[in-house]
Write a protein that holds these residues in place. Structure first.
Motif, short mmCIF file in Angstrom:
data_model
loop_
_atom_site.label_atom_id
_atom_site.label_comp_id
_atom_site.label_asym_id
_atom_site.label_seq_id
_atom_site.Cartn_x
_atom_site.Cartn_y
_atom_site.Cartn_z
N GLY A 272 0.72 -1.11 -0.09
CA GLY A 272 -0.06 0.06 0.01
C GLY A 272 0.82 1.18 -0.06
O GLY A 272 0.41 2.29 -0.29
N SER A 273 1.98 1.29 0.49
CA SER A 273 2.74 2.33 0.40
C SER A 273 3.89 2.36 -0.63
O SER A 273 4.64 3.25 -0.83
N ALA A 274 3.78 1.41 -1.63
CA ALA A 274 4.56 1.24 -2.79
C ALA A 274 4.36 2.75 -3.84
O ALA A 274 3.18 3.09 -3.84
N GLY A 275 5.50 3.24 -4.22
CA GLY A 275 5.44 4.49 -5.00
C GLY A 275 5.41 3.92 -6.42
O GLY A 275 5.38 2.72 -6.70
N MET A 276 5.27 4.75 -7.42
CA MET A 276 5.02 4.42 -8.76
C MET A 276 6.25 3.59 -9.33
O MET A 276 5.90 2.67 -10.05
N ASP A 277 7.52 3.68 -9.14
CA ASP A 277 8.37 2.96 -9.41
C ASP A 277 8.40 1.47 -9.09
O ASP A 277 8.54 0.54 -9.61
N GLU A 278 8.15 1.37 -7.50
CA GLU A 278 8.00 -0.12 -7.09
C GLU A 278 7.00 -0.67 -7.92
O GLU A 278 6.71 -1.73 -7.98
N PHE A 279 5.65 -0.09 -7.86
CA PHE A 279 4.63 -0.58 -8.31
C PHE A 279 5.01 -1.37 -9.62
O PHE A 279 4.45 -2.46 -10.11
N ARG A 280 5.39 -0.29 -10.46
CA ARG A 280 5.80 -0.84 -11.87
C ARG A 280 7.05 -2.02 -11.76
O ARG A 280 6.96 -3.02 -12.80
N ALA A 281 7.71 -1.97 -10.92
CA ALA A 281 8.70 -2.98 -11.12
C ALA A 281 8.19 -4.36 -10.26
O ALA A 281 8.44 -5.41 -10.85
N ARG A 282 7.05 -4.14 -9.46
CA ARG A 282 6.53 -5.54 -8.92
C ARG A 282 5.43 -6.19 -9.96
O ARG A 282 5.17 -7.30 -9.99
N THR A 283 4.75 -5.33 -10.62
CA THR A 283 3.51 -5.74 -11.19
C THR A 283 3.74 -6.14 -12.76
O THR A 283 4.14 -5.12 -13.48
N PRO A 284 3.56 -7.17 -13.13
CA PRO A 284 3.74 -7.69 -14.61
C PRO A 284 2.48 -7.05 -15.53
O PRO A 284 1.57 -6.96 -15.00
N ILE A 285 2.93 -6.72 -16.62
CA ILE A 285 2.17 -6.25 -17.82
C ILE A 285 1.31 -7.58 -18.25
O ILE A 285 2.16 -8.64 -18.44
N VAL A 286 0.35 -7.67 -18.22
CA VAL A 286 -0.52 -8.83 -18.54
C VAL A 286 -1.46 -8.82 -19.43
O VAL A 286 -2.11 -7.38 -19.76
N ASN A 287 -1.98 -9.82 -20.06
CA ASN A 287 -3.09 -9.74 -21.21
C ASN A 287 -4.49 -10.62 -20.31
O ASN A 287 -3.88 -10.97 -19.29
N TYR A 288 -5.58 -10.61 -20.94
CA TYR A 288 -6.69 -11.38 -20.30
C TYR A 288 -6.21 -12.78 -19.93
O TYR A 288 -6.89 -13.31 -18.70
N ALA A 289 -5.62 -13.60 -20.87
CA ALA A 289 -5.56 -14.81 -20.67
C ALA A 289 -4.82 -15.10 -19.31
O ALA A 289 -4.89 -16.10 -18.65
N GLU A 290 -3.79 -14.17 -18.98
CA GLU A 290 -2.95 -14.40 -17.89
C GLU A 290 -3.78 -14.15 -16.53
O GLU A 290 -3.35 -14.51 -15.51
N ILE A 291 -4.81 -13.42 -16.76
CA ILE A 291 -5.45 -12.97 -15.44
C ILE A 291 -6.86 -13.56 -15.19
O ILE A 291 -7.61 -13.57 -14.33
N GLU A 292 -7.25 -14.40 -16.43
CA GLU A 292 -8.48 -15.02 -16.29
C GLU A 292 -8.68 -15.97 -15.35
O GLU A 292 -9.83 -16.09 -14.80
N PRO A 293 -7.68 -16.80 -14.74
CA PRO A 293 -7.95 -17.90 -13.71
C PRO A 293 -8.30 -17.24 -12.36
O PRO A 293 -8.88 -17.45 -11.74
N TRP A 294 -7.69 -16.01 -12.41
CA TRP A 294 -7.95 -15.15 -10.93
C TRP A 294 -9.41 -14.82 -11.17
O TRP A 294 -10.36 -14.76 -10.24
N ILE A 295 -9.87 -14.16 -12.46
CA ILE A 295 -11.09 -13.85 -12.43
C ILE A 295 -12.21 -15.21 -12.37
O ILE A 295 -13.39 -14.76 -11.57
N GLN A 296 -12.03 -16.18 -12.76
CA GLN A 296 -12.58 -17.25 -12.94
C GLN A 296 -12.90 -17.61 -11.36
O GLN A 296 -14.00 -18.13 -10.75
N ARG A 297 -11.61 -17.47 -10.48
CA ARG A 297 -11.67 -18.08 -9.32
C ARG A 297 -12.53 -17.02 -8.49
O ARG A 297 -13.51 -17.68 -7.40
N GLN A 298 -12.65 -15.57 -8.73
CA GLN A 298 -13.48 -15.05 -7.84
C GLN A 298 -15.01 -15.26 -8.17
O GLN A 298 -15.86 -15.20 -7.52
N ARG A 299 -15.16 -15.54 -9.65
CA ARG A 299 -16.71 -15.93 -9.82
C ARG A 299 -17.18 -17.05 -9.18
O ARG A 299 -18.52 -17.19 -9.08
#
Length: 509
Positions: A58-85
């Motif tokens: 929660g305290s991460a700045g912009m640089d840390e966020f960009r370093a930690r968070t991968p750029i993704v497409n839908y196929a890569e996050i679909e399992p997380w969305i399906q799990r939530q559903r």
């Protein structure tokens, strides 16, 4: 009803003024606004399973966020969305998820975008800012009568029935009485009956002032439907309206003499039908919509800006170059094209949207972004978003082995957009089998049932592979770089191939 719009307009301006003023302040310093927007989104997303999995702080700045968070497409996050559903809770989307809005995906099944309260607020903020700008610079409402796009009854239980769901309670209260709608529409399960009812209701509205649709062909098809079945539909209308609607030729600007604004897509494949609408209603302002994806609101058209401004205090935007370098929004260079990477309040973090934008100038400190097409292999004539991966899968399922087939988007000067199936598979049942396979794509099926897309047309030649190869070579592509494609998504390239086939007298004109 005649002067209710005059009375309601000041209330709408008053209600939208604080949000519009906040947005105006954000435009004065885009870099600072984007930092604040990202910080707010990150604070919410640290509580999600996905946020914890990538080590979000929660305290991460912009640089840390960009370093930690991968750029993704839908196929890569679909399992997380399906799990939530399946299990509920905040798997990827923080807070309460209201629905999962569908849009086309590469598999042919709809992608489902989680909509929580925060993401809905982003869309509602866009509407408030837009309404304020229109009332200050464009509109002078009297009746206030407004038509917003309505979805046809396609049997899906996901998502919103129509655009009014994005307005929010206060705006629905303020403008709900001015919307052209009928409760009975929701009970119609046949698309033809739906078009009957909708076109009749619109034709009956003598004081229509505002139209907001996505693709301009949506409205054109409704007008064409009424003209085609006018003799039958006139009996459903009040006698006073029949006078103007019985005239030959039917002139729609006489049907709606008070029309002030048409808001619709007007770029890419939508340019020609938008121009057609503009010719039908020369006295109305035709305003191109900003870039609004199912995944997030991106830009908003502002009359004062003379273009589309990014929604800098609701979504965090990054701009990806061809070489993979990712710029921040305030680093955009005029005239350059970028692929959009969006971080939004619904839980999609550094999400590749697939849309290309071109920087067309600046307004205050914000770049003006114009939609420039799709980065991925997607054909999008009227919003159907056919993906090459899906088309290839469909061909694999229904085409005969050892045959050649490719799909070609066609945007004719007259008639409806459609697709050509170029093939050497001469089986009579193959074209219909391919059409049935394409209908599994959510937006393609919707466009076909709404009549926005014409039926698939098959062109069969024994030497089709060579014919297409020759056409591609003639268009300037090196023969060494030509490969079989399931779909030619580029309208320009598809037009060249089509022209070559016609000029070689391989197909009828």
């Amino acid at each position: 009803m005649r002067f209710l719009g005059t009375m309601a307009a000041p209330l709408v301006r008053w209600h939208s003024a604080p949000r519009a003023a906040a947005f105006a302040r954000a435009l004065d310093d885009v870099a600072a606004a984007q930092r604040r927007t990202l910080a707010r989104i990150v604070r919410a997303c640290v509580a999600t399973d996905y946020g914890r999995a990538i080590g979000l702080s929660g305290s991460a700045g912009m640089d840390e966020f960009r370093a930690r968070t991968p750029i993704v497409n839908y196929a890569e996050i679909e399992p997380w969305i399906q799990r939530q559903r399946v299990k509920g809770g905040a798997v990827i989307s923080p807070g309460r998820t209201r629905c999962y809005e569908p849009t086309s995906g590469s598999s042919g099944h709809a992608k489902h975008v989680p909509y929580n309260d925060a993401l809905l607020r982003s869309f509602r903020s866009l509407f408030l800012i837009w309404a304020r700008d229109l009332l200050v610079h464009v509109l002078h409402p009297r009746s206030g009568r407004t038509f917003m796009s309505i979805s046809s009854p396609l049997g899906t239980q996901d998502g919103f029935a129509d655009d009014r769901e994005y307005l929010g309670g206060a705006m629905r209260l303020l403008i709900g009485r001015f919307l052209v709608t009928r409760k009975a529409w929701r009970d119609l399960q046949d698309p033809e009956q739906f078009r009957d009812a909708l076109s009749c209701t619109l034709a009956a509205c003598a004081d229509l002032e505002i139209v907001s649709v996505w693709n301009p062909s949506y409205l054109l098809i409704l007008l064409e439907h009424f003209e085609l079945y006018r003799d039958r539909l006139l009996s459903e209308l009040p006698r006073a309206r029949r006078v103007v609607l019985e005239r030959d030729p039917l002139q729609w600007h006489h049907v709606w003499p008070s029309l002030q604004l048409i808001s619709c897509w007007a770029e890419g494949a939508a340019a020609a039908p938008a121009a057609r609408l503009g010719s039908l209603f020369p006295a109305a302002v035709l305003q191109p919509k900003g870039l609004l994806a199912t995944e997030a609101p991106i830009t908003i058209p502002l009359a004062e800006a003379g273009g589309c401004v990014p929604l800098v205090d609701e979504v965090f935007l990054e701009l990806e170059e061809d070489d993979g370098r990712v710029r921040l929004l305030h680093e955009a260079e005029e005239g350059a094209e970028y692929a959009l990477v969006v971080t939004q309040s619904g839980g999609l973090l550094r999400y590749r949207l697939g849309d290309l934008v071109k920087v067309e100038g600046r307004y205050r400190s914000a770049p003006l972004l114009q939609f420039a097409g799709r980065k991925d292999s997607v054909s999008d004539l009227v919003g159907e978003k056919l993906d090459e991966t899906f088309v290839a899968q469909a061909l694999c399922e229904v085409a005969a082995s050892d045959t050649f087939s490719t799909l070609l988007p066609v945007l004719p000067e007259g008639g409806r957009p459609h697709y050509w199936l170029l093939t050497d598979d001469a089986r009579p049942a193959f074209p219909q089998a391919m059409e049935d396979a394409l209908m599994r794509a959510f937006r393609y099926r919707e466009a076909r049932l709404l009549g926005q897309l014409g039926a698939l047309q098959a062109l069969v030649l024994p030497e089709m592979r060579r014919a297409v190869h020759d056409a591609l070579a003639a268009s300037g592509i090196s023969e060494g770089n030509i490969k079989d494609r399931a779909l030619l998504p580029s309208l320009e390239l598809a037009s060249r191939v089509r022209a070559r086939l016609i000029s070689a007298q391989r197909v009828p004109t």
